[in-house]
Motif scaffolding. Structure first.
Motif, PDB file in Angstrom:
ATOM      1  N   GLU A 221      10.597 -20.006   6.135  1.00 64.49           N
ATOM      2  CA  GLU A 221      10.913 -20.772   7.389  1.00 64.49           C
ATOM      3  C   GLU A 221      12.231 -21.468   7.399  1.00 64.49           C
ATOM      4  O   GLU A 221      12.467 -22.206   6.260  1.00 64.49           O
ATOM      5  N   ILE A 222      12.732 -21.735   8.563  1.00 66.10           N
ATOM      6  CA  ILE A 222      13.807 -22.660   8.778  1.00 66.10           C
ATOM      7  C   ILE A 222      13.316 -23.658   9.554  1.00 66.10           C
ATOM      8  O   ILE A 222      12.843 -23.415  10.598  1.00 66.10           O
ATOM      9  N   VAL A 223      13.956 -24.865   9.120  1.00 64.77           N
ATOM     10  CA  VAL A 223      13.525 -26.059  10.254  1.00 64.77           C
ATOM     11  C   VAL A 223      14.676 -26.860  10.292  1.00 64.77           C
ATOM     12  O   VAL A 223      15.572 -27.104   9.425  1.00 64.77           O
ATOM     13  N   GLN A 224      14.996 -27.526  11.810  1.00 66.30           N
ATOM     14  CA  GLN A 224      16.057 -28.447  11.781  1.00 66.30           C
ATOM     15  C   GLN A 224      15.640 -29.543  12.569  1.00 66.30           C
ATOM     16  O   GLN A 224      14.659 -29.564  13.299  1.00 66.30           O
ATOM     17  N   ILE A 225      16.080 -30.692  12.187  1.00 68.12           N
ATOM     18  CA  ILE A 225      16.015 -32.052  12.709  1.00 68.12           C
ATOM     19  C   ILE A 225      17.246 -32.279  13.501  1.00 68.12           C
ATOM     20  O   ILE A 225      18.518 -32.241  12.777  1.00 68.12           O
TER      21      ILE A 225
ATOM     22  N   LYS B  66      21.611 -31.884  20.874  1.00 65.65           N
ATOM     23  CA  LYS B  66      22.362 -30.864  20.296  1.00 65.65           C
ATOM     24  C   LYS B  66      21.170 -29.541  20.043  1.00 65.65           C
ATOM     25  O   LYS B  66      21.279 -28.378  19.625  1.00 65.65           O
ATOM     26  N   SER B  67      19.809 -29.977  20.625  1.00 67.52           N
ATOM     27  CA  SER B  67      18.731 -29.037  19.946  1.00 67.52           C
ATOM     28  C   SER B  67      19.036 -27.779  20.684  1.00 67.52           C
ATOM     29  O   SER B  67      18.322 -26.480  20.162  1.00 67.52           O
ATOM     30  N   TYR B  68      19.385 -27.708  21.912  1.00 68.70           N
ATOM     31  CA  TYR B  68      19.396 -26.216  22.419  1.00 68.70           C
ATOM     32  C   TYR B  68      20.474 -25.430  22.126  1.00 68.70           C
ATOM     33  O   TYR B  68      20.159 -24.350  21.812  1.00 68.70           O
ATOM     34  N   PRO B  69      21.619 -25.950  21.994  1.00 62.12           N
ATOM     35  CA  PRO B  69      22.699 -25.077  21.042  1.00 62.12           C
ATOM     36  C   PRO B  69      22.004 -24.709  19.895  1.00 62.12           C
ATOM     37  O   PRO B  69      22.383 -23.632  19.171  1.00 62.12           O
ATOM     38  N   THR B  70      21.329 -25.567  19.224  1.00 61.48           N
ATOM     39  CA  THR B  70      20.910 -25.114  17.741  1.00 61.48           C
ATOM     40  C   THR B  70      19.684 -24.089  17.881  1.00 61.48           C
ATOM     41  O   THR B  70      19.796 -23.426  17.014  1.00 61.48           O
ATOM     42  N   LEU B  71      18.892 -24.231  19.028  1.00 59.18           N
ATOM     43  CA  LEU B  71      17.968 -23.117  19.172  1.00 59.18           C
ATOM     44  C   LEU B  71      18.466 -21.765  19.304  1.00 59.18           C
ATOM     45  O   LEU B  71      18.111 -20.826  18.619  1.00 59.18           O
ATOM     46  N   GLU B  72      19.610 -21.644  19.920  1.00 60.69           N
ATOM     47  CA  GLU B  72      20.437 -20.308  20.005  1.00 60.69           C
ATOM     48  C   GLU B  72      21.035 -19.976  18.660  1.00 60.69           C
ATOM     49  O   GLU B  72      21.025 -18.624  18.227  1.00 60.69           O
TER      50      GLU B  72
ATOM     51  N   GLU C  65      11.657 -30.308  21.202  1.00 65.06           N
ATOM     52  CA  GLU C  65      12.191 -31.464  21.519  1.00 65.06           C
ATOM     53  C   GLU C  65      11.490 -32.815  20.899  1.00 65.06           C
ATOM     54  O   GLU C  65      11.609 -32.966  19.661  1.00 65.06           O
ATOM     55  N   THR C  66      11.005 -33.746  21.609  1.00 64.80           N
ATOM     56  CA  THR C  66      10.243 -34.958  21.081  1.00 64.80           C
ATOM     57  C   THR C  66       8.817 -34.693  20.833  1.00 64.80           C
ATOM     58  O   THR C  66       8.341 -35.841  20.414  1.00 64.80           O
ATOM     59  N   TYR C  67       8.373 -33.538  21.204  1.00 60.04           N
ATOM     60  CA  TYR C  67       6.896 -33.601  21.232  1.00 60.04           C
ATOM     61  C   TYR C  67       6.484 -33.854  19.793  1.00 60.04           C
ATOM     62  O   TYR C  67       5.545 -34.696  19.470  1.00 60.04           O
TER      63      TYR C  67
ATOM     64  N   HIS D 262      14.804 -34.474  17.667  1.00 60.68           N
ATOM     65  CA  HIS D 262      14.250 -33.365  18.279  1.00 60.68           C
ATOM     66  C   HIS D 262      13.964 -32.408  16.989  1.00 60.68           C
ATOM     67  O   HIS D 262      14.955 -32.440  16.091  1.00 60.68           O
ATOM     68  N   THR D 263      12.908 -31.808  16.965  1.00 62.58           N
ATOM     69  CA  THR D 263      12.550 -30.969  15.714  1.00 62.58           C
ATOM     70  C   THR D 263      12.653 -29.214  16.278  1.00 62.58           C
ATOM     71  O   THR D 263      12.211 -29.109  17.373  1.00 62.58           O
ATOM     72  N   LEU D 264      13.133 -28.626  15.530  1.00 62.42           N
ATOM     73  CA  LEU D 264      13.065 -27.031  15.671  1.00 62.42           C
ATOM     74  C   LEU D 264      12.445 -26.279  14.462  1.00 62.42           C
ATOM     75  O   LEU D 264      12.824 -26.683  13.587  1.00 62.42           O
ATOM     76  N   ASN D 265      12.111 -25.193  14.616  1.00 61.54           N
ATOM     77  CA  ASN D 265      11.861 -24.388  13.478  1.00 61.54           C
ATOM     78  C   ASN D 265      11.790 -22.939  13.922  1.00 61.54           C
ATOM     79  O   ASN D 265      11.466 -22.666  15.125  1.00 61.54           O
ATOM     80  N   GLY D 266      11.854 -22.153  12.829  1.00 55.18           N
ATOM     81  CA  GLY D 266      11.618 -20.724  13.222  1.00 55.18           C
ATOM     82  C   GLY D 266      11.440 -19.853  11.815  1.00 55.18           C
ATOM     83  O   GLY D 266      11.811 -20.408  10.825  1.00 55.18           O
ATOM     84  N   SER D 267      10.760 -18.820  12.063  1.00 60.25           N
ATOM     85  CA  SER D 267      10.384 -18.049  10.695  1.00 60.25           C
ATOM     86  C   SER D 267      11.915 -16.960  10.641  1.00 60.25           C
ATOM     87  O   SER D 267      12.349 -16.301  11.515  1.00 60.25           O
ATOM     88  N   ALA D 268      12.196 -17.068   9.474  1.00 60.89           N
ATOM     89  CA  ALA D 268      13.362 -16.249   8.985  1.00 60.89           C
ATOM     90  C   ALA D 268      13.167 -15.803   7.721  1.00 60.89           C
ATOM     91  O   ALA D 268      13.940 -16.114   6.756  1.00 60.89           O
ATOM     92  N   LEU D 269      12.239 -14.849   7.600  1.00 59.01           N
ATOM     93  CA  LEU D 269      11.309 -14.152   8.252  1.00 59.01           C
ATOM     94  C   LEU D 269      10.045 -14.164   7.820  1.00 59.01           C
ATOM     95  O   LEU D 269       9.773 -14.214   6.659  1.00 59.01           O
ATOM     96  N   ALA D 270       8.884 -13.523   8.504  1.00 53.59           N
ATOM     97  CA  ALA D 270       7.594 -13.535   7.900  1.00 53.59           C
ATOM     98  C   ALA D 270       7.531 -11.770   7.569  1.00 53.59           C
ATOM     99  O   ALA D 270       8.039 -10.948   8.221  1.00 53.59           O
TER     100      ALA D 270
END
Length: 425
Positions: free
Chosen positions: A289-293, A298-304, A361-363, A383-391
């Motif tokens: 898993e990758i996780v970013q704060i 910056k969160s939307y460019p980070t999502l990309e 976002e801030t949820y 803002h927090t983001l995460n993604g599987s990289a990979l399952a």
RNA sequence: AGAGGAGUGGCAGAGUGGUCGAUUGCGGCGGUCUUGAAAACCGUUGAACCGCGAGGUUCCGGGGGUUCGAAUCCCUCCUCCUCUGCCA
């Protein structure tokens, strides 16, 4: 959870967002939230002023006692009784206001980003892009992975049933090595992309579960060790994001980029059917898993950026994939925007979800109390983001199915150094 | 797991019922001095919520209680340290 002030400031946008999630009558719901918050504030004002009065009297008593004026002190003491019971009543009223406000906020999902399409189910998701070559298998060599793993004896479901139960496979021989290779490959790629590797606990306490939104929303989806009040993690997102619970970071520390490998556990209650055979759905599986704060700007460019990272993994594994922008009806409870990555698995002739990359976002940070000090020295939510990289399991399924031939299964080049072999045969 | 000890502001560390949100030191920030820096000196320095503001309320590991009043007393949970036991 949502911030009441945000709801106030962007009422229309919030309503519209919730409509995209097919929530009936969002206006009334959000109005109720604001009313409850007003009630809360009003109660707080009343309580605070009464408390101030009580504090002042206590102070007076203290001074009188000090200067030996016992009797005067006693007189004032008598006055305090009435105030005290009033304060207590207001105190109870306040916490009941606060509780019901929290309860209702827990029940409201995140507001989707503008770009999120309306829709009811997975069918309404928007295909953003598709890349890679879909393999053309010969009709005589076009098996689903559950047949291939039997043939080559690399994953054993029956053995898992004996030890634990359905959905807990045993990986054997080259199958086990493939797991290890994929994990190392994914972690190495994450490190190259600037992620800091962590190995978090795979059990979490209740507080962590609430902070990232698994509780109370997905209570029934997690395995629980009730004796100790701990849950097995459904994803490394939970422990890794919770590393920052109740933290105030410096703006210069952002972004925080962490990656971790963990097994993941999901009860998947009521989620079984014909299309979840083999590795398609498991109770225990491995995932990096990758996780970013990040700073809110910056969160939307980070999502990309994160989406691109995942795509590059799939490209390196030579798997045909597509990227979906999830619609309001299919998106996770806590997410504002989610991209799903699916690989095409040629034996089943199906797209399989292998990654989900989200911006919350801030949820989450609102529940986490994860903030940073900005340049004006104000503490604001990150803002927090995460993604599987990979399952792993569906990647394995696709690798097996797409690369099958009479000779065996050819492993992609990037994995060979990790595996020490080229063919499963 | 048992016995004992301890949890106070970024850190160290006072405070055992009444102007204590908390002495002091270090660190941080601002300033004086300096060509610049260091040293020295002066000042400043936690957070959340309510309020336009003045200001108010809450927070001394978490929760609960006693009291007119709790960092301080009581109960409970958590964490850490020491000793004993057990164990990858």
């Amino acid at each position: 959870m949502l911030q009441v002030n945000e709801i106030r400031e962007n009422f229309e946008r919030a309503c519209e967002g919730l409509r995209k999630r097919n929530i009936p009558n969002p206006d009334a719901l959000l109005q109720q939230v604001m009313d409850m918050d007003d009630k809360r504030k009003q109660t707080q004002v009343e309580r605070d002023s009464l408390q101030a009065e009580s504090n002042a009297l206590a102070k007076q008593i203290g001074q009188l006692m000090k200067s030996g004026k016992r009797e005067e002190a006693e007189t004032i003491k008598e006055q305090t009784a009435a105030i005290k019971s009033q304060v207590k009543a207001l105190e109870e009223q306040y916490s009941s206001c606060e509780n019901s406000l929290t309860q209702i906020l827990y029940s409201i999902p995140n507001i989707p980003h503008e770009s999120v399409p309306a829709g009811k189910s997975a069918e309404d998701n928007e295909v953003v892009l598709q890349d890679g070559q879909i393999p053309e298998l010969s009709p005589t060599q076009k098996f689903p992975h559950w047949e291939l793993i039997k043939k080559y004896d690399i994953v054993d479901f029956e053995l898992g049933v004996k030890i634990t139960g359905a959905g807990f496979p045993v990986y054997k021989g080259k199958g086990a090595k493939l797991q290890r290779a994929l994990v190392n490959f994914f972690l190495d790629e994450a490190e190259k992309a600037g992620y800091h590797e962590v190995q978090p606990p795979i059990m979490i306490n209740e507080e962590s579960g609430y902070a990232t939104g698994q509780l109370p929303d997905k209570e029934g989806q997690m395995y629980m060790a009730s004796e100790d009040g701990l849950y097995l993690i459904p994803t490394a997102e939970v422990p890794i994001t919770n590393m920052y619970r109740n933290e105030v970071l410096a703006e210069a520390d952002l972004p925080k980029k962490n990656a971790g490998f963990t097994p993941c556990f999901r009860r998947e209650a009521g989620n079984w059917g014909a299309h979840v055979r083999g590795l398609n759905r498991l109770h225990q599986f491995d995932k990096v898993e990758i996780v970013q704060i990040t700073h809110p700007d910056k969160s939307y460019p980070t999502l990309e950026e994160m989406s691109l990272h995942v795509q590059q993994l799939l490209q390196k594994l030579k798997l045909p994939y597509r990227v979906l922008r999830l619609c309001g009806g299919d998106m996770g409870f806590t997410s504002a925007l989610t991209y799903d990555m699916e690989v095409f698995s040629a034996g089943q002739e199906r797209w399989l979800e292998v990654s989900s990359v989200s911006n919350f976002e801030t949820y989450q940070s609102n529940r986490l109390k994860l903030r940073f000090k900005n340049q004006d020295r104000k503490t604001v939510l990150a803002h927090t983001l995460n993604g599987s990289a990979l399952a792993l399991p569906r990647i394995v399924a696709a690798l097996l199915e797409n690369n099958q031939s009479e000779r065996g299964i050819k492993m992609p080049k990037v994995l060979v150094p990790y595996l020490g072999f080229e063919w499963i045969s």
